[in-house]
Design a protein around this motif. Structure first.
Motif, PDB file in Angstrom:
ATOM      1  N   ALA A   1       0.830  -1.236  -0.198  1.00 30.76           N
ATOM      2  CA  ALA A   1       0.179  -0.083   0.092  1.00 30.76           C
ATOM      3  C   ALA A   1       0.799   1.268  -0.016  1.00 30.76           C
ATOM      4  CB  ALA A   1      -0.796  -0.009   1.105  1.00 30.76           C
TER       5      ALA A   1
ATOM      6  N   GLU B   1      -5.923  -8.436   2.840  1.00 37.34           N
ATOM      7  CA  GLU B   1      -5.743  -6.648   3.087  1.00 37.34           C
ATOM      8  C   GLU B   1      -5.684  -5.768   1.825  1.00 37.34           C
ATOM      9  OE1 GLU B   1      -3.489  -6.460   7.338  1.00 37.34           O
ATOM     10  OE2 GLU B   1      -2.465  -6.484   5.660  1.00 37.34           O
TER      11      GLU B   1
ATOM     12  N   ILE C   1      -8.545  -3.424   1.386  1.00 32.27           N
ATOM     13  CA  ILE C   1      -8.270  -1.861   1.391  1.00 32.27           C
ATOM     14  C   ILE C   1      -8.352  -1.274   0.056  1.00 32.27           C
ATOM     15  CG2 ILE C   1      -6.044  -0.329   1.604  1.00 32.27           C
ATOM     16  CD1 ILE C   1      -4.953  -2.183   3.419  1.00 32.27           C
TER      17      ILE C   1
ATOM     18  N   MET D   1      -8.758   4.867   2.352  1.00 31.06           N
ATOM     19  CA  MET D   1      -8.902   4.442   3.972  1.00 31.06           C
ATOM     20  C   MET D   1      -7.945   4.800   4.577  1.00 31.06           C
ATOM     21  SD  MET D   1     -10.410   0.621   3.430  1.00 31.06           S
ATOM     22  CE  MET D   1     -11.874   0.205   2.911  1.00 31.06           C
TER      23      MET D   1
ATOM     24  N   LEU E   1      -4.990   3.931   7.582  1.00 36.44           N
ATOM     25  CA  LEU E   1      -4.365   2.737   8.126  1.00 36.44           C
ATOM     26  C   LEU E   1      -3.288   3.246   9.283  1.00 36.44           C
ATOM     27  CD1 LEU E   1      -2.782   1.313   4.857  1.00 36.44           C
ATOM     28  CD2 LEU E   1      -4.621   0.817   5.997  1.00 36.44           C
TER      29      LEU E   1
ATOM     30  N   VAL F   1      -4.379   5.948   2.349  1.00 36.13           N
ATOM     31  CA  VAL F   1      -3.877   5.179   1.517  1.00 36.13           C
ATOM     32  C   VAL F   1      -4.241   5.660   0.010  1.00 36.13           C
ATOM     33  CG1 VAL F   1      -4.388   3.037   0.028  1.00 36.13           C
ATOM     34  CG2 VAL F   1      -4.537   2.975   2.626  1.00 36.13           C
TER      35      VAL F   1
ATOM     36  N   THR G   1      -2.948   0.858  -3.993  1.00 36.09           N
ATOM     37  CA  THR G   1      -2.326  -0.388  -3.565  1.00 36.09           C
ATOM     38  C   THR G   1      -1.599  -0.913  -4.976  1.00 36.09           C
ATOM     39  OG1 THR G   1      -4.511  -1.397  -3.910  1.00 36.09           O
ATOM     40  CG2 THR G   1      -4.001  -0.848  -1.877  1.00 36.09           C
TER      41      THR G   1
ATOM     42  N   ILE H   1      -5.877  -1.588   9.896  1.00 38.96           N
ATOM     43  CA  ILE H   1      -6.794  -0.879   9.095  1.00 38.96           C
ATOM     44  C   ILE H   1      -7.917  -0.124   9.889  1.00 38.96           C
ATOM     45  CG2 ILE H   1      -8.692  -0.861   7.191  1.00 38.96           C
ATOM     46  CD1 ILE H   1      -7.192  -3.598   6.357  1.00 38.96           C
TER      47      ILE H   1
END
Length: 816
Positions: free
Chosen positions: A5, A25, A29, A33, A35, A49, A52, A68
């Motif tokens: 990520a 994940e 994810i 979002m 983390l 994030v 990814t 998360i």
């Protein structure tokens, strides 16, 4: 397969970082979002994030994430794109933008301090084991650090537990101070409806024929009611009849009088929305049509309407149309004080669709608005706020209004990101394909230039609403008045006379002085010594009500000295004057009248503005003294006189916008006068009555000011013909700073073939024990600004890599 990520951290770091995640994940994810990630040896931060992917970083081994924090993204993709634009245009780190944009409740980190809410009942049976442990610990001590909670629960993964307790309204983050504002409830009195008719009156006097005192009060009530047309307070009736409140109580129990309260609620609106259709005047209707027409061809339109021309009504009409299409509206204002007044006006039309967002709201309130905007909830169809509202996660933005667009408060100065909310709003609207309306009675020269050169649409209103006359402006020459000994303190005889007349007619007065405190200097008459701040290069301002000298830059303060620190003489005198001194002088000139003051010292706390604006609106205050907070678009219908105590201290600021800002400030302050039927009056006290800018204010000649300033700007290479980047260097060591700034200046002037000025010491060259130097770069409009910024950034990177200059702080301010 490895999964990663890419995240932004809330630190002043210009790049994103890569963390490793598991396959499950990776599929869970989403972009936007939060983390919790480890950074450095022991710290944990809340990261965001941005994507990814499966590309392993080459320079370092990716750490694993902690956990998360969100089930759904709380930041939209458009927001991230907008933040990246701000970071690149304003030359700051993306981490700074992320930290500035998010409410701090979303950015838990291992240093955050947490405490328990005091006045909340908690059902302990509904807490999980972990939550109960934290709750129990907080009953023993008042606050905990995140580190302590990790120790109590004996596990690293604690952010979700804290988040749940915050959501349950049990914990608060320590940054907040709670202040509650209970609006003053005033008791009013009226006759019981059954006595309204003539027969009723006869019956009333019959009932009271033996109770003389009660009869007297009822007769006084009729007298006052006949002479005053406004609602009657219990207090006033008791005073007028020379009676007691016990007798009034008896009359209320007999059902002869009724008492009632007047008060409006703040955040939750329960009143009725007005069913009345807004009637636009002819001039407003014409402007409304022209704006809609301009939106068919251009994305941005400037509405240039004189003060009190009814711009807000036009905004309301336009908002109505955009709400019908189901889109969200963002309404930006320069000053928190203005949101107070406007929220009331908009809620009267749109009810509970209006949400408010600014920095005097607590963390929990801000998070609530954030979520409402993200979910496109009914409650947040219209968002009103100061510049930070720009960062909200709009679902479907359709229309942006930037009111009073010329205000310098739209530009953030410190800390980074040093963005300009007006320009950033235009770019934000572009991402959503939304329209932007800029409104002002005195547009900034850059915006008006864009309107004239047809980059923006331009719509003008030349007359006030309801054909009210523009205020009559009179200049008072202070040199002449002092010479003729016609001054009382800082008031000329003309101003005192006008204030007396206005108050006699029951009208209100606003006095403007752009300096807070009592006086800016305390000077020894024997040796001329002036007390200075120990950490900054400024004299200390005298604040009389606290009897202390304070520095307005770092907050350093000392008690007012009884004798000179240099020669021990007791002959100390104050020089210059601020709002506090004006208020003192008014108290001695008009002892029977209530005098209010509105500046940074009196409006601290969440409801500081409301208290003052409400009491002025309710006519409890006759004369209001204030700084530039008053100059913004506040609307008081009973003000007939505005006095500007000294117009010169704005004119001679060492700033290329000084004349433009003075014109705007004086015109805006003048515009507070005579906003209903009667023509208002403005008195400007000045030592330079023939100065061009002051003459332009008197004749309300915006075009003249614009032409004159444009001419100067072109000759001296300033906006709108050149973009300006100001680089500020700070360090505690004077010689090291001087050497470093000269090195940077030489590199820049050799590699950029555009004007570079500096390195110059600003007027105040030391703040908080750091010396300051500035370099100014002027970029002509025909040169690519992006490539120039890249070159500048490379030079700054090489400056940073010279070991002895690394400790010098560098701040970049684009379009300052």
């Amino acid at each position: 397969m490895l999964f990663f990520a890419e995240v932004i951290l809330p630190l002043s770091l210009a790049k994103t970082f890569t963390y490793s995640i598991s396959e499950a994940e990776y599929h869970y994810i989403k972009k936007g979002m939060r983390l919790a990630v480890p950074f450095g040896k022991t710290r944990i931060y809340t990261a965001l994030v941005v994507e990814t992917h499966q590309n392993q970083p080459t320079l370092y081994e990716a750490k694993e994430i902690h956990q998360i924090l969100d089930e759904h993204p709380i930041v939209t993709e458009i927001q991230i794109a907008h933040w990246l634009w701000i970071a690149s245009y304003y030359m700051c780190a993306i981490g700074d933008v992320y930290r500035g944009a998010m409410p701090s409740a979303f950015l838990l980190e291992s240093e955050t301090v947490i405490s328990k809410k005091t006045d909340v009942f908690v059902d302990e049976s509904r807490l999980s084991d972990d939550e109960f442990l934290i709750f129990q610990a907080l009953q023993q001590q008042s606050s905990l650090k995140v580190q302590d909670i990790i120790a109590i629960l004996n596990k690293k993964n604690i952010f979700p537990v804290i988040q749940k307790l915050i959501d349950k309204n049990i914990l608060v983050l320590e940054e907040e101070m709670r202040e509650s504002y209970k609006p003053k409830l005033v008791r009013y009195i009226r006759l019981h409806p059954k006595y309204d008719s003539n027969e009723g009156l006869g019956e009333l006097l019959e009932t009271l024929k033996n109770a003389n005192k009660q009869k007297e009060i009822v007769l006084t009530y009729f007298q006052l009611n006949a002479s005053d047309k406004k609602p009657l307070t219990v207090k006033k009736l008791v005073e007028a009849a020379n009676s007691t409140s016990a007798i009034i109580k008896a009359l209320i129990e007999k059902e002869i009088f009724e008492d009632y309260h007047l008060q409006e609620d703040r955040v939750n609106f329960t009143g009725k929305t007005r069913e009345v259709e807004l009637q636009l005047s002819e001039a407003q209707h014409k402007a409304f049509g022209e704006i809609k027409d301009s939106f068919t061809r251009k994305e941005v339109c400037l509405l240039h309407g004189v003060t009190s021309s009814g711009k807000t009504e036009i905004y309301i009409k336009l908002i109505e149309e955009y709400l019908l299409t189901g889109k969200q509206v963002l309404y930006l204002l320069p000053e928190i004080a203005l949101t107070t007044q406007l929220v009331g006006r908009l809620r009267a039309f749109f009810g509970n669709k209006v949400a408010v967002f600014h920095s005097k709201y607590s963390n929990n309130e801000r998070v609530e608005v954030w979520k409402q905007v993200l979910q496109n909830s009914e409650k947040a169809q219209i968002v009103i706020g100061a510049r930070s509202a720009l960062f909200l996660p709009f679902a479907d933005l359709g229309f942006v209004i930037v009111d009073e667009e010329h205000e310098q408060t739209f530009k953030q100065i410190d800390p980074a990101p040093r963005y300009h909310a007006r320009d950033a709003a235009v770019v934000l609207a572009n991402f959503y394909k939304a329209k932007v309306l800029l409104g002002s009675a005195t547009p900034s020269i850059e915006t008006y230039f864009n309107g004239k050169s047809e980059k923006y649409g331009l719509v003008e209103i030349k007359e006030r609403y309801g054909n009210v006359m523009m205020p009559n402006i009179e200049l008072v020459d202070l040199k002449d008045k002092y010479f003729r000994k016609k001054m009382k303190g800082h008031f000329s005889d003309t101003l005192i006379e006008e204030i007396t007349n206005a108050i006699a007619l029951g009208e209100q007065v606003i006095l403007f002085q752009n300096r807070r405190g009592y006086s800016p200097l305390l000077e020894c008459m024997t040796c001329g010594h002036v007390p200075h701040c120990q950490q900054c290069d400024v004299s200390l301002t005298y604040h009389k009500h606290k009897n202390q000298l304070r520095c307005h830059y770092c907050g350093y303060s000392i008690a007012k000295p009884t004798h000179c620190h240099s020669c021990s003489s007791v002959d100390l005198t104050t020089k210059g004057f601020g709002t506090e001194q004006i208020q003192q002088e008014l108290l001695s000139l008009f002892p029977d009248h209530k005098i209010g003051r509105m500046d940074q010292d009196t409006t601290r706390g969440k409801f500081g503005f409301e208290k003052i604006i409400d009491s002025f609106k309710n006519r409890e205050v006759d004369i209001l003294v204030g700084t530039q907070m008053l100059a913004k678009g506040l609307d008081f219908d009973n003000v007939s006189l505005v006095g500007i105590m000294n117009a010169d201290n704005m004119l001679f600021h060492p700033d290329f916008r000084a004349f433009e800002r003075s014109f705007q400030m004086m015109t805006q302050v003048s515009g507070r006068s005579g906003r209903s039927e009667k023509q208002g009056k403005v008195i400007i006290q000045t030592y330079n009555p023939d100065h061009n800018t002051i003459q332009q204010v008197t004749n309300n000649d915006y075009a003249g000011m614009y032409q004159e300033q444009l001419y100067d700007r072109q000759i001296y290479k300033y906006p709108p013909y050149f973009k300006i980047i100001k680089i500020t260097l700070k360090h505690r060591d004077f010689d090291k700073l001087k050497e470093g700034s000269i090195w940077l200046y030489q590199v820049m002037s050799q590699n950029l073939n555009i004007p570079v000025l500096g390195p110059e010491e600003p007027a105040i060259n030391r703040i908080r024990n750091e010396y300051i130097r500035t370099i100014i770069i002027k970029i002509p409009t025909n040169i690519s600004i992006v490539s120039t910024k890249n070159v500048i950034q490379k030079m700054l990177n090489s400056f940073d890599s010279v070991a002895q200059y690394r400790a010098i702080k560098v701040a970049i301010n684009v379009d300052f």
